[in-house]
Write a protein that holds these residues in place. Structure first.
Motif, PDB file in Angstrom:
ATOM      1  N   ALA A  48       0.865  -1.183   0.000  1.00  0.00           N
ATOM      2  CA  ALA A  48       0.000   0.000   0.000  1.00  0.00           C
ATOM      3  C   ALA A  48       0.898   1.229   0.000  1.00  0.00           C
ATOM      4  O   ALA A  48       1.784   1.359   0.849  1.00  0.00           O
ATOM      5  N   LEU A  49       0.693   2.118  -0.946  1.00  0.00           N
ATOM      6  CA  LEU A  49       1.447   3.373  -1.036  1.00  0.00           C
ATOM      7  C   LEU A  49       0.559   4.498  -0.520  1.00  0.00           C
ATOM      8  O   LEU A  49      -0.471   4.818  -1.117  1.00  0.00           O
ATOM      9  N   ILE A  50       0.934   5.083   0.620  1.00  0.00           N
ATOM     10  CA  ILE A  50       0.160   6.172   1.226  1.00  0.00           C
ATOM     11  C   ILE A  50       0.804   7.509   0.878  1.00  0.00           C
ATOM     12  O   ILE A  50       1.978   7.741   1.174  1.00  0.00           O
ATOM     13  N   ILE A  51       0.026   8.370   0.246  1.00  0.00           N
ATOM     14  CA  ILE A  51       0.500   9.697  -0.158  1.00  0.00           C
ATOM     15  C   ILE A  51      -0.215  10.737   0.693  1.00  0.00           C
ATOM     16  O   ILE A  51      -1.446  10.877   0.623  1.00  0.00           O
ATOM     17  N   SER A  52       0.532  11.448   1.532  1.00  0.00           N
ATOM     18  CA  SER A  52      -0.049  12.476   2.400  1.00  0.00           C
ATOM     19  C   SER A  52       0.000  13.826   1.705  1.00  0.00           C
ATOM     20  O   SER A  52       1.013  14.186   1.092  1.00  0.00           O
ATOM     21  N   CYS A  53      -1.092  14.574   1.805  1.00  0.00           N
ATOM     22  CA  CYS A  53      -1.073  15.877   1.142  1.00  0.00           C
ATOM     23  C   CYS A  53      -2.011  16.880   1.803  1.00  0.00           C
ATOM     24  O   CYS A  53      -3.007  16.506   2.418  1.00  0.00           O
ATOM     25  N   TYR A  54      -1.642  18.115   1.677  1.00  0.00           N
ATOM     26  CA  TYR A  54      -2.500  19.243   2.035  1.00  0.00           C
ATOM     27  C   TYR A  54      -2.291  20.325   0.982  1.00  0.00           C
ATOM     28  O   TYR A  54      -1.184  20.832   0.805  1.00  0.00           O
ATOM     29  N   THR A 114       0.049  13.225  10.764  1.00  0.00           N
ATOM     30  CA  THR A 114       0.091  11.991  11.550  1.00  0.00           C
ATOM     31  C   THR A 114      -1.302  11.404  11.733  1.00  0.00           C
ATOM     32  O   THR A 114      -1.492  10.185  11.595  1.00  0.00           O
ATOM     33  N   MET A 115      -2.295  12.227  12.020  1.00  0.00           N
ATOM     34  CA  MET A 115      -3.649  11.720  12.176  1.00  0.00           C
ATOM     35  C   MET A 115      -4.193  11.218  10.844  1.00  0.00           C
ATOM     36  O   MET A 115      -4.970  10.251  10.801  1.00  0.00           O
ATOM     37  N   GLY A 116      -3.772  11.848   9.756  1.00  0.00           N
ATOM     38  CA  GLY A 116      -4.164  11.365   8.440  1.00  0.00           C
ATOM     39  C   GLY A 116      -3.591   9.991   8.152  1.00  0.00           C
ATOM     40  O   GLY A 116      -4.275   9.115   7.599  1.00  0.00           O
ATOM     41  N   VAL A 117      -2.325   9.786   8.530  1.00  0.00           N
ATOM     42  CA  VAL A 117      -1.708   8.476   8.349  1.00  0.00           C
ATOM     43  C   VAL A 117      -2.415   7.426   9.211  1.00  0.00           C
ATOM     44  O   VAL A 117      -2.668   6.303   8.765  1.00  0.00           O
TER      45      VAL A 117
END
Length: 395
Positions: A48-54, A114-117
């Motif tokens: 699973a590739l998790i991409i965090s963004c804002y 962090t909460m998004g992850v």
């Protein structure tokens, strides 16, 4: 005066040890060791590739296209985009991709990366989870290179090489590039000796089963690897697993980013403090204290060391007169850099001392805020020209 002399020498010795002594000791300890001190294999686990963004509308399309074109088997790779309350069209850009391999998770309320992850990890069923940022473009074989290291059952996380290859040729970019090449060399030696200290938010992978939900104030790519070390696993560096990203390209945004990292990381280290116990984590304790804890405290050691040097200079000791004069010169150059209208066009002989002083000054601010219980939990892209949300949480 003898006490002042000893304290001054000790405080001045710490920065020398951290920047030069520690890498030298690593080099000595890893001489004779093979380049790779763990087993690699060509197995293909689910990923699973998790991409965090804002607010990453400018780059998210390119990032998703980059992810879809990776050479990893399509049926084994899921792509998860976590949007932390983006309001610039990022979510709409993700929805343009009609692909069942892409999952968009929206987090309301700007709760922080962090909460998004944490939220994304609730959806992950894959064997391996890879964490990335929206602006980090992966080499075609990056995922394959990362996962090959998990053939060794003692490996709990793997860190790739984030390389700066942007068009920013200003002083900020030059200094950041130089610093990062130095860091990559240390990561490689740490990995050979035991474990690379911490992850890299742009490119690092973990065994999904080792994940623990994090607190909001935790910096995920530092605390999460420490938790894995505490479980008895190793963390390795793979220089062939590459991604490419731009530097912040601006002094002010770059040093502000350092403040945020130190602010959250020093708290995170205290939360997983058992990794600094040699009886529990072995030689890794030496690595994390030398590479992280002492480095963050360098500004405090320098303040005491410089103050002691001034006192000793007035006592007639020649060496400390030189140190005092050198400090004054560095501060004058820093002031010249600060007063410059375009700090990104500074010559190297001004840019380097300015960068060093500012980064350490902001590190002190990060430490003070952490001691006050104020932790920055939200973030904005360092490339965003808008004013940063301070995101300070008094918890």
């Amino acid at each position: 005066m003898t006490l002042v002399l000893l304290l001054t020498l000790l405080c001045l010795a710490v920065p020398v040890y951290v920047y030069f002594g520690y890498p030298a000791i690593l080099w000595l300890l890893t001489r004779g060791l093979p380049d790779i001190t763990h087993r690699r294999g060509e197995h293909k686990p689910t990923v699973a590739l998790i991409i965090s963004c804002y607010n990453e509308e400018d780059v998210i399309r390119e990032k998703l296209q980059n992810a879809l074109e990776l050479d990893y088997p399509q049926e084994l790779l899921q792509i998860i985009v976590v949007s932390d309350g983006s309001d610039d069209g990022t979510d709409e850009a993700v929805k343009e991709f009609e692909n069942d391999r892409i999952l968009l998770i929206r987090q309301e309320g700007r709760l922080g990366k962090t909460m998004g992850v944490n939220l994304a990890m609730e959806q992950v069923k894959a064997d391996i989870t890879v964490f990335s940022d929206a602006n980090a473009m992966y080499a075609n074989d990056a995922i394959s290179k990362l996962v090959r290291n998990f053939a060794d059952l003692d490996v709990g996380y793997v860190v790739g090489a984030a390389l700066y290859t942007d068009g920013n040729e200003g002083a900020s970019a030059r200094n950041e590039n130089l610093y990062w090449r130095y860091e990559l060399a240390i990561k490689a030696m740490e990995s050979r000796l035991h474990s690379v200290v911490g992850g890299d938010g742009a490119i690092y992978a973990i065994r999904t089963k080792l994940w623990e939900p994090l607190q909001q104030q935790d910096i995920n790519d530092f605390v999460n690897p420490l938790q894995i070390i505490a479980k008895g696993y190793r963390g390795v560096f793979d220089a062939d697993a590459k991604c490419f990203e731009e530097t912040a390209g601006d002094f002010d945004r770059e040093v502000a980013r350092k403040e945020r990292i130190v602010n959250r990381s020093i708290r995170g280290l205290m939360r997983v403090g058992q990794v600094m116990n040699p009886g529990k984590s072995g030689v890794f304790a030496f690595e994390v204290i030398s590479h992280k804890l002492l480095r963050w405290l360098i500004p405090l050691f320098l303040l005491v060391g410089v103050a002691g040097s001034v006192v000793l200079a007035f006592s007639g000791l020649g060496l400390f007169k030189l140190i005092t004069v050198g400090t004054v010169l560095m501060l004058v150059l820093t002031l010249a850099g600060h007063l410059s209208k375009n700090r990104n066009e500074l010559p190297t002989w001004i840019a380097t001392p300015y960068y060093f002083v500012m980064v350490n000054g902001y590190a002190v601010r990060g430490i003070v805020k952490a001691l006050q219980g104020r932790t920055q939990v939200t973030w904005s892209s360092a490339r965003n020209n808008e004013t940063r949300n301070s995101g300070v949480s008094d918890q």
